[in-house]
Enzyme design. Structure first.
Site: not given
Ligand code: NAD
Length: 260
Positions: A142, A155
């Site tokens: 991130s 985080y």
């Molecule tokens: P999201 O909530 O849309 O998707 C996350 C997915 O992970 C979900 O399908 C959930 O079921 C799954 N999940 C959660 N816990 C789990 C586990 N223990 N085992 C297996 N699957 C699991 O979130 P997103 O925004 O797509 O985030 C995905 C990644 O991107 C994360 O690591 C997040 O930190 C990172 N990220 C997101 C953003 C943002 O702004 N959305 C920014 C930077 C980084």
């Protein structure tokens, strides 16, 4: 097609960023395992992506904090497709509190999903990738791998930790053609971020519109969210980059919020 016949596992890909990466990989001809806590959603996603092709997808139940589940999932993929070329360790959640209010159980849960998950998926794939003499391990970091924000101690700590893990994997994997990279997105409007907007507004005593404008997008060059497609494009770059030239690096994809 940039990933024709490559076998890929994307954790947390029933939703959000992981789903967009899986979609991009299948469009490039890859065989992709949609590994998620939610098997129903993973299978529905896999069916949708396979119907579009030209690659294929399967749904896989995987809790990335469980060593047994991760090992079983990786073994199932290798059993079906014979190898594993790309692991995208993407599953993640967000929990926000001020440090003095942060429940220790929530701190541990955050570190477990983000860091244990990254470690366990790496540990399970490494022997296969070394034996094949090649592979790509991609961690979903991130901007918070490089920056900090209030309320996000767990985080930010976890996302910084991924940079260290990637550098070690790059050094251990390099002689065997196994590369490691970290993708560092800015704010992307997925369910994870939609959930944070009202929570942060409440915790900081400001409106939801102010959270978006002042907290999330004020540092970008165009006041725009990064898109899931922006992130998937970077995931494609790292998956398809066949030499060690970029290994160990992180790449920030944030509409200029954080410039390295
Ligand atoms: P999201 O909530 O849309 O998707 C996350 C997915 O992970 C979900 O399908 C959930 O079921 C799954 N999940 C959660 N816990 C789990 C586990 N223990 N085992 C297996 N699957 C699991 O979130 P997103 O925004 O797509 O985030 C995905 C990644 O991107 C994360 O690591 C997040 O930190 C990172 N990220 C997101 C953003 C943002 O702004 N959305 C920014 C930077 C980084």
């Amino acid at each position: 097609m940039k990933l024709k016949g490559k076998v890929c596992i994307v954790t947390g890909s029933a939703s959000g960023i992981g789903l967009a990466i899986a979609r991009r990989y299948v469009a490039e001809g890859a065989f992709v395992a949609i590994a998620d806590l939610r098997l129903d959603a993973a299978e529905a996603t896999a069916a949708e992506l396979t119907a579009k092709g030209p690659g294929e997808a399967i749904g896989l139940a995987m809790d990335v904090t469980s060593e047994e589940a991760v090992n079983a999932g990786v073994a199932a993929v290798v059993g079906k497709w014979g190898r594993v070329d790309v692991m995208v360790s993407n599953a993640g959640i967000q929990i926000v509190h001020r440090i003095e209010d942060f429940p220790f159980a929530d701190w541990k849960k955050m570190l477990s999903i983000h860091l244990d998950g990254a470690f366990l998926t790496t540990k399970a794939c490494m022997p296969h990738m070394k034996a094949q003499k090649g592979g790509a391990i991609i961690y979903m970091g991130s901007v918070h791998s490089h920056e900090a924000s209030p309320l996000k101690s767990a985080y930010v700590t976890a996302k910084h930790g991924l940079l260290g893990l990637a550098r070690v994997v790059a050094k251990e994997g390099g002689p065997h053609g196994v590369r490691a990279n970290v993708i560092c997105p800015g704010f992307v409007k997925t369910p994870l971020v939609e959930k944070q907007i009202p929570e942060q507004a409440k915790a900081l005593g400001i409106s939801e519109e102010e959270v978006v404008r002042k907290m999330m997008l004020s540092g970008t060059v165009d006041t725009e969210f990064t898109t899931v497609e922006d992130v998937a494009e970077v995931a494609l770059l790292f998956a398809g980059f066949e030499t060690n030239a970029l290994t160990g690096q992180s790449l920030v994809v944030s509409h200029g919020w954080y410039m390295q």
